[in-house]
Structures are given as C-alpha cells and as structure tokens.
Design a protein around this motif. Structure first.
Motif, short mmCIF file in Angstrom:
data_model
loop_
_atom_site.label_atom_id
_atom_site.label_comp_id
_atom_site.label_asym_id
_atom_site.label_seq_id
_atom_site.Cartn_x
_atom_site.Cartn_y
_atom_site.Cartn_z
N ASP A 13 0.95 -1.31 0.20
CA ASP A 13 0.25 0.20 -0.25
C ASP A 13 0.96 1.45 -0.09
OD1 ASP A 13 -2.42 -1.64 0.23
OD2 ASP A 13 -1.96 -2.02 2.12
N LEU A 14 2.04 1.47 0.63
CA LEU A 14 2.73 2.92 0.99
C LEU A 14 3.94 1.88 1.15
CD1 LEU A 14 0.91 4.17 4.18
CD2 LEU A 14 0.70 4.73 1.93
N VAL A 15 5.08 3.05 0.53
CA VAL A 15 6.27 3.25 0.31
C VAL A 15 7.28 4.17 0.59
CG1 VAL A 15 8.65 2.15 -1.08
CG2 VAL A 15 6.36 1.87 -2.03
N LEU A 16 7.85 3.66 1.65
CA LEU A 16 8.90 5.06 2.35
C LEU A 16 10.04 5.03 1.66
CD1 LEU A 16 9.60 8.13 4.39
CD2 LEU A 16 10.13 5.69 6.32
N ALA A 17 10.83 6.06 1.69
CA ALA A 17 11.62 6.46 -0.02
C ALA A 17 12.39 7.05 0.41
CB ALA A 17 11.53 5.78 -1.15
N PRO A 18 12.79 7.86 1.39
CA PRO A 18 13.21 8.76 1.82
C PRO A 18 14.43 8.32 2.00
CG PRO A 18 14.32 7.32 3.37
CD PRO A 18 12.92 6.94 2.88
N ALA A 19 15.18 10.87 0.78
CA ALA A 19 16.27 10.40 1.29
C ALA A 19 17.68 10.09 2.11
CB ALA A 19 16.75 12.12 -0.04
N LEU A 20 18.57 10.60 2.15
CA LEU A 20 19.74 10.16 3.02
C LEU A 20 19.41 11.07 4.15
CD1 LEU A 20 22.14 8.88 4.48
CD2 LEU A 20 23.40 10.09 2.76
N GLU A 21 19.46 12.61 3.62
CA GLU A 21 18.99 13.88 4.57
C GLU A 21 18.24 13.63 5.28
OE1 GLU A 21 19.35 13.88 0.93
OE2 GLU A 21 21.81 14.33 1.37
N GLN A 22 16.48 13.36 4.68
CA GLN A 22 15.19 13.29 5.68
C GLN A 22 15.99 11.94 7.22
OE1 GLN A 22 11.55 13.06 5.84
NE2 GLN A 22 12.61 15.21 4.87
N MET A 23 16.58 10.60 5.96
CA MET A 23 17.19 9.74 7.54
C MET A 23 17.83 10.47 8.73
SD MET A 23 14.89 7.45 7.60
CE MET A 23 15.37 5.83 7.52
N TYR A 24 18.38 11.23 8.70
CA TYR A 24 20.14 11.39 8.91
C TYR A 24 20.20 13.14 8.55
CZ TYR A 24 20.64 6.35 9.84
OH TYR A 24 20.09 5.43 9.19
N PRO A 25 19.22 14.03 9.19
CA PRO A 25 19.38 15.10 8.49
C PRO A 25 20.07 16.21 9.38
CG PRO A 25 17.78 15.19 10.36
CD PRO A 25 18.04 13.41 9.62
N ASP A 26 21.37 15.21 10.28
CA ASP A 26 22.24 16.38 10.99
C ASP A 26 23.66 15.28 11.20
OD1 ASP A 26 20.82 18.35 12.44
OD2 ASP A 26 19.91 16.77 13.63
N GLY A 27 23.92 14.88 9.45
CA GLY A 27 24.43 13.81 9.48
C GLY A 27 24.63 12.60 10.08
N GLU A 28 25.36 12.17 10.48
CA GLU A 28 25.53 10.54 10.97
C GLU A 28 24.81 10.47 12.37
OE1 GLU A 28 29.02 7.98 10.90
OE2 GLU A 28 28.80 7.88 8.38
N PRO A 29 24.00 9.65 12.63
CA PRO A 29 23.23 10.30 14.04
C PRO A 29 24.75 9.96 15.14
CG PRO A 29 23.42 8.17 13.16
CD PRO A 29 23.95 8.39 12.47
N LEU A 30 24.95 10.58 16.46
CA LEU A 30 25.56 10.94 17.42
C LEU A 30 25.71 9.28 18.34
CD1 LEU A 30 26.17 14.48 18.14
CD2 LEU A 30 27.27 12.87 16.60
N VAL A 31 23.60 8.80 18.31
CA VAL A 31 23.81 7.77 19.58
C VAL A 31 22.74 6.79 18.14
CG1 VAL A 31 22.14 7.77 20.84
CG2 VAL A 31 23.12 9.79 20.64
N ARG A 32 23.34 5.31 18.70
CA ARG A 32 23.37 4.47 17.82
C ARG A 32 23.03 3.15 18.45
NH1 ARG A 32 27.44 4.63 12.61
NH2 ARG A 32 27.93 6.20 12.71
N VAL A 33 22.47 2.39 18.14
CA VAL A 33 22.12 1.40 19.10
C VAL A 33 23.75 0.28 19.01
CG1 VAL A 33 20.87 -0.89 18.98
CG2 VAL A 33 19.43 1.12 18.81
N THR A 34 23.43 -0.40 19.82
CA THR A 34 24.63 -0.99 19.54
C THR A 34 25.02 -2.62 19.94
OG1 THR A 34 26.17 0.21 21.03
CG2 THR A 34 27.05 -1.50 21.09
N ALA A 35 25.05 -3.36 19.22
CA ALA A 35 24.46 -4.78 18.77
C ALA A 35 25.07 -5.24 20.35
CB ALA A 35 25.18 -5.85 17.15
N GLY A 36 26.23 -4.95 20.58
CA GLY A 36 26.86 -5.79 21.54
C GLY A 36 27.33 -6.92 21.00
N ARG A 37 27.66 -8.01 22.09
CA ARG A 37 29.00 -9.14 22.20
C ARG A 37 27.78 -9.73 21.01
NH1 ARG A 37 26.26 -13.67 23.52
NH2 ARG A 37 25.01 -14.13 25.56
N LEU A 38 26.85 -9.87 20.66
CA LEU A 38 26.13 -11.14 19.21
C LEU A 38 26.37 -10.24 18.33
CD1 LEU A 38 22.28 -11.85 20.82
CD2 LEU A 38 24.28 -13.58 20.52
N GLY A 39 26.55 -8.61 18.42
CA GLY A 39 27.29 -8.25 17.15
C GLY A 39 28.26 -8.28 16.49
#
Length: 283
Positions: free
Chosen positions: A95-121
């Motif tokens: 029904d819907l497609v979200l196809a954002p530009a890079l600037e939409q997803m990360y408007p301030d550049g690479e995010p300063l806070v991220r999820v960390t995968a820990g030992r499994l990653g």
C-alpha cells in the motif's frame, strides 16, 4: 493487478498517509512493515505477500543505509532501482512505500547516538564487518519508530531468515527495549538451483553464479550428514573463485558453537569474486 503503492519521499508525508490508510481500514486493524534496502527480488516479494495476507495495511521501506557499510564495501555501487522496486511491490500488493533521501533519515549527518549490537554483533558477520550490526539495528529501530501505528493497531515487521544473525539481533533489540512490534521471520527463498535469493546476486557473472552454488550444496550435505564440518569447509575453499569467510554450526538462540545436530543452525559466508554472499540452513 493491484493499484500502485503510494511512494512517500518524506517521513512526515509517510506518517500522514499511514494514518489515513489505517483509519480507513475495516475490521481488525493491523500494519505490516517490510524494511528493505531496495534492489528488490522475489524473496522480498515473498515477505510482502505474507504481510499482505496478515495485515490490513502493508508498508515497505526502501533505504540504502550507509551506517551498515564498511569503508571498503559496496555502498556506492549498491543497486538502486526504485521504479523497478515499485513495480514488484505493485504486483505483491503493498500500500505504501517509504523511500526517503539520506537527508531525511539523517538530517544532521551520521547520528551521534546509535543502537549497539553487543556481543551478539561482534561475531561471525560482525567480526568480518565491524560496526555493521550497530548500523543495521540503528536504522531498523528508527524505521520501527517512524512506522509505529498512530492509531490502535497490531504492528508486525517482516524479516527474511537468510540474514539469520540480523534477525536474531532485531528480535533481541525488540525484546530488550520492549518495542511494541511483532517480528515475523520469513523462510529463505531460493532459485530452482538452490542459490538463496539476494540483491547482490546481480553482481555475479554466469561462471561466478555457478560457483556460488557450492554454498547451498555444502549446507545441504552438512545437514544430511554426508560430510562433516571440516570437509564442508574444504569443499567451499576448493571451488574456483570462492573464498570462504566462515562456515560454522551454532545454537540459533545464542550463536554459540554447537555440534551438528537437530536444532542447530549452519551459517556460511564467502566471497564469490568480489561479492560477499551469506546463507544458512537449519540442521
């Protein structure tokens, strides 16, 4: 044929359209989200078809996430073909497609806070591709928040079992962070010759594609008890143009090494030419 999905290039536009579609749904209201990086194939189509069967509204994200590519990987050449993607999604009922530009997803550049995968990653693909799963989980977390239904509705997200380590990490993230979404695993889709469908298969020339079949063949022989782990590794290494990264048998809940026995999971990664492929098979 189903009508073409509405393609949203902005996050706000997508949220408004999602609210409209869910508000207009009758009966049990539910949303199925299929996160992708585009370059869609019939494996993705299988995810969308299952989401269509189970939900009132189906949304697909198409975004090539730079956070999960290393400096020597294929971010710049990763195939981008939104028109072809939308054609496939039309056939399968999105029904819907979200196809954002890079600037939409990360408007301030690479995010300063991220999820960390820990030992499994940090093992298997995480050892071969440092930071990959931190980037993957960060964008999946973001997409789950963007698509969270704005009205009372059941929320499911669909992931292929080919990316077994990623699937495990997404499930752990959802459980550990109490995210209000059900993760739906979908079995691997293979071509008639056994090769697992992948967006990167299009990089393979005919000879490389034939060589790549050694991965699924070794997994089947290992699962059937026809060869042991070392012999299966040797078969892959002996294939022309194939460089083995790893072939292991693990506990699918922890990724800890396990004996080749029922309930264990065999995982393989290898370079075929310059293309890195992964596959797995439950024993």
């Amino acid at each position: 044929m189903s009508p073409a999905p509405l393609v949203c290039r902005g996050i706000g536009e997508f949220r408004e359209a999602l609210a409209d579609r869910l508000g207009a749904a009758s009966g049990a209201v539910s949303l199925g989200l299929v996160p992708t990086m585009g370059a869609l194939h019939e494996g993705h189509g299988h995810l969308v078809r299952l989401a269509r069967q189970e939900n009132a509204v189906v949304a697909v994200s198409v975004f090539v996430n730079p956070l999960q590519f290393g400096p020597d990987e294929d971010y710049e050449r990763y195939p981008r073909a939104l028109d072809a993607d939308v054609e496939l999604l039309t056939r399968h009922g999105a029904d819907l497609v979200l196809a954002p530009a890079l600037e939409q997803m990360y408007p301030d550049g690479e995010p300063l806070v991220r999820v960390t995968a820990g030992r499994l990653g940090a093992v298997l693909d995480g050892a071969s591709r440092p930071g990959h799963f931190d980037g993957a989980l960060t964008v999946v977390n973001k997409l789950l928040n963007i698509a969270r239904p704005p009205v009372p509705a059941r929320f499911r997200a669909y992931f292929g079992e080919k990316d077994a380590q990623q699937l495990l990490l997404v499930r752990r993230m959802v459980a550990d962070f109490d995210l209000p979404v059900e993760i739906r695993p979908v079995p691997i889709v293979r071509d008639d010759d056994g090769l697992a469908l992948s967006s990167r298969n299009r990089y393979l020339d005919p000879a490389q594609r034939r060589s790549a079949l050694v991965l699924s063949r070794a997994l089947r022989e290992l699962a059937a008890g026809q060869v042991g782990l070392e012999a299966a590794r040797a078969r892959i290494d002996a294939e022309d143009g194939v460089r083995l990264d790893y072939l292991v048998v693990v506990d699918p809940r922890t990724l800890e090494p396990a004996e080749p026995a029922p309930g264990a999971l065999a995982l393989v990664a290898a370079h075929v030419g310059s293309t890195r492929l992964i596959d797995n098979l439950a024993l």
